[in-house]
Design a protein around this motif. Structure first.
Motif, PDB file in Angstrom:
ATOM      1  N   ARG A 192      30.836  88.332   7.185  1.00  0.00           N
ATOM      2  CA  ARG A 192      31.609  87.855   8.518  1.00  0.00           C
ATOM      3  C   ARG A 192      32.803  88.660   8.761  1.00  0.00           C
ATOM      4  N   GLN A 193      32.984  89.111   9.998  1.00  0.00           N
ATOM      5  CA  GLN A 193      34.160  89.931  10.115  1.00  0.00           C
ATOM      6  C   GLN A 193      35.202  88.718  10.780  1.00  0.00           C
ATOM      7  N   ALA A 194      36.583  88.956  10.170  1.00  0.00           N
ATOM      8  CA  ALA A 194      37.576  88.033  10.311  1.00  0.00           C
ATOM      9  C   ALA A 194      38.242  88.533  11.406  1.00  0.00           C
ATOM     10  N   ARG A 195      39.200  87.803  11.928  1.00  0.00           N
ATOM     11  CA  ARG A 195      40.081  88.343  13.081  1.00  0.00           C
ATOM     12  C   ARG A 195      40.745  89.615  12.984  1.00  0.00           C
ATOM     13  N   ASP A 196      41.218  90.138  11.652  1.00  0.00           N
ATOM     14  CA  ASP A 196      41.734  91.227  11.744  1.00  0.00           C
ATOM     15  C   ASP A 196      40.846  92.361  11.376  1.00  0.00           C
ATOM     16  N   GLY A 197      39.608  92.184  11.632  1.00  0.00           N
ATOM     17  CA  GLY A 197      38.692  93.456  11.714  1.00  0.00           C
ATOM     18  C   GLY A 197      37.935  94.004  10.448  1.00  0.00           C
ATOM     19  N   PHE A 198      38.306  93.127   9.322  1.00  0.00           N
ATOM     20  CA  PHE A 198      37.866  93.523   8.009  1.00  0.00           C
ATOM     21  C   PHE A 198      36.640  92.742   7.802  1.00  0.00           C
ATOM     22  N   LEU A 199      35.843  93.322   6.906  1.00  0.00           N
ATOM     23  CA  LEU A 199      34.257  92.542   6.497  1.00  0.00           C
ATOM     24  C   LEU A 199      34.809  92.414   5.247  1.00  0.00           C
ATOM     25  N   ARG A 200      34.632  90.940   4.761  1.00  0.00           N
ATOM     26  CA  ARG A 200      34.789  90.405   3.412  1.00  0.00           C
ATOM     27  C   ARG A 200      33.696  89.903   2.705  1.00  0.00           C
ATOM     28  N   GLU A 201      33.588  89.990   1.556  1.00  0.00           N
ATOM     29  CA  GLU A 201      32.444  89.354   0.735  1.00  0.00           C
ATOM     30  C   GLU A 201      33.039  88.967  -0.729  1.00  0.00           C
ATOM     31  N   ASP A 232      29.221  93.416 -14.623  1.00  0.00           N
ATOM     32  CA  ASP A 232      28.540  93.370 -13.443  1.00  0.00           C
ATOM     33  C   ASP A 232      29.572  93.451 -12.200  1.00  0.00           C
ATOM     34  N   ALA A 233      30.617  92.825 -12.331  1.00  0.00           N
ATOM     35  CA  ALA A 233      31.922  92.739 -11.400  1.00  0.00           C
ATOM     36  C   ALA A 233      32.369  94.168 -11.191  1.00  0.00           C
ATOM     37  N   ARG A 234      32.478  94.977 -12.456  1.00  0.00           N
ATOM     38  CA  ARG A 234      33.034  96.303 -12.368  1.00  0.00           C
ATOM     39  C   ARG A 234      32.016  97.160 -11.628  1.00  0.00           C
ATOM     40  N   ALA A 235      30.655  96.845 -11.967  1.00  0.00           N
ATOM     41  CA  ALA A 235      29.808  97.749 -11.258  1.00  0.00           C
ATOM     42  C   ALA A 235      29.581  97.485  -9.847  1.00  0.00           C
ATOM     43  N   LYS A 236      29.562  96.379  -9.392  1.00  0.00           N
ATOM     44  CA  LYS A 236      29.810  95.905  -7.925  1.00  0.00           C
ATOM     45  C   LYS A 236      30.871  96.641  -7.359  1.00  0.00           C
ATOM     46  N   ALA A 237      31.965  96.468  -7.842  1.00  0.00           N
ATOM     47  CA  ALA A 237      33.113  96.862  -7.340  1.00  0.00           C
ATOM     48  C   ALA A 237      33.005  98.515  -7.051  1.00  0.00           C
ATOM     49  N   ARG A 238      32.650  99.073  -7.922  1.00  0.00           N
ATOM     50  CA  ARG A 238      32.391 100.329  -7.889  1.00  0.00           C
ATOM     51  C   ARG A 238      31.341 101.006  -6.956  1.00  0.00           C
ATOM     52  N   ILE A 262      40.014  95.527  -3.258  1.00  0.00           N
ATOM     53  CA  ILE A 262      39.990  94.153  -3.923  1.00  0.00           C
ATOM     54  C   ILE A 262      41.008  93.334  -3.382  1.00  0.00           C
ATOM     55  N   GLU A 263      40.836  92.454  -2.546  1.00  0.00           N
ATOM     56  CA  GLU A 263      41.679  91.435  -1.980  1.00  0.00           C
ATOM     57  C   GLU A 263      42.260  90.639  -2.954  1.00  0.00           C
ATOM     58  N   SER A 264      41.549  89.874  -3.778  1.00  0.00           N
ATOM     59  CA  SER A 264      42.015  88.832  -4.596  1.00  0.00           C
ATOM     60  C   SER A 264      40.833  88.898  -5.672  1.00  0.00           C
ATOM     61  N   TRP A 265      41.195  88.373  -7.047  1.00  0.00           N
ATOM     62  CA  TRP A 265      40.206  88.125  -8.178  1.00  0.00           C
ATOM     63  C   TRP A 265      41.178  87.094  -8.942  1.00  0.00           C
ATOM     64  N   CYS A 266      40.097  86.602  -9.746  1.00  0.00           N
ATOM     65  CA  CYS A 266      40.713  85.634 -10.814  1.00  0.00           C
ATOM     66  C   CYS A 266      39.484  85.572 -11.943  1.00  0.00           C
ATOM     67  N   GLU A 267      39.864  85.494 -13.209  1.00  0.00           N
ATOM     68  CA  GLU A 267      38.969  85.234 -14.333  1.00  0.00           C
ATOM     69  C   GLU A 267      38.729  83.954 -14.488  1.00  0.00           C
ATOM     70  N   VAL A 306      33.822  85.702 -16.737  1.00  0.00           N
ATOM     71  CA  VAL A 306      33.152  85.618 -15.317  1.00  0.00           C
ATOM     72  C   VAL A 306      34.467  85.873 -14.274  1.00  0.00           C
ATOM     73  N   ILE A 307      34.261  87.162 -13.381  1.00  0.00           N
ATOM     74  CA  ILE A 307      35.085  87.381 -12.516  1.00  0.00           C
ATOM     75  C   ILE A 307      34.863  86.999 -11.085  1.00  0.00           C
ATOM     76  N   GLU A 308      35.788  86.565 -10.724  1.00  0.00           N
ATOM     77  CA  GLU A 308      35.445  85.933  -9.002  1.00  0.00           C
ATOM     78  C   GLU A 308      36.313  86.815  -8.380  1.00  0.00           C
ATOM     79  N   PHE A 309      35.820  87.704  -7.252  1.00  0.00           N
ATOM     80  CA  PHE A 309      36.740  88.503  -6.487  1.00  0.00           C
ATOM     81  C   PHE A 309      36.331  88.632  -5.056  1.00  0.00           C
ATOM     82  N   THR A 310      37.200  89.115  -4.137  1.00  0.00           N
ATOM     83  CA  THR A 310      36.952  89.006  -2.918  1.00  0.00           C
ATOM     84  C   THR A 310      36.969  90.438  -2.497  1.00  0.00           C
TER      85      THR A 310
END
Length: 85
Positions: free
Chosen positions: A25-34, A42-48, A63-68, A73-77
């Motif tokens: 979904r595209q936010a009001r600032d024009g960026f697409l986020r997932e 797997d998180a490193r591979a997905k980011a790469r 990478i807008e935000s992340w937490c362990e 397990v890494i959760e990131f946007t």
């Protein structure tokens, strides 16, 4: 005196539901986020994969935000622009 009939809102409701539930979904600032929640490797591979597919210089990929999470397990946007200039 007769009141006017209510307009049909079903198509508007469907349209809003579809846009709110959209993938990437595209936010009001024009960026697409997932957001992803993956084991560390797997998180490193997905980011790469994102940075290879949408280079930072052209799409402002970041990478807008992340937490362990527990269990390594890494959760990131991650975000990017929809098109390159």
């Amino acid at each position: 005196m007769r009141l006017p009939a209510k307009p049909p809102f079903e198509s508007l409701k469907r349209s809003l539901d579809k846009s709110r539930a959209g993938f990437g979904r595209q936010a009001r600032d024009g960026f697409l986020r997932e957001t992803f929640k993956l084991p560390r490797d797997d998180a490193r591979a997905k980011a790469r994969e994102w940075f290879d597919r949408w280079p930072r210089q052209a799409y402002w990929t970041e990478i807008e935000s992340w937490c362990e999470q527990p269990g390594d397990v890494i959760e990131f946007t991650i975000r990017r622009l929809p098109t390159a200039d």
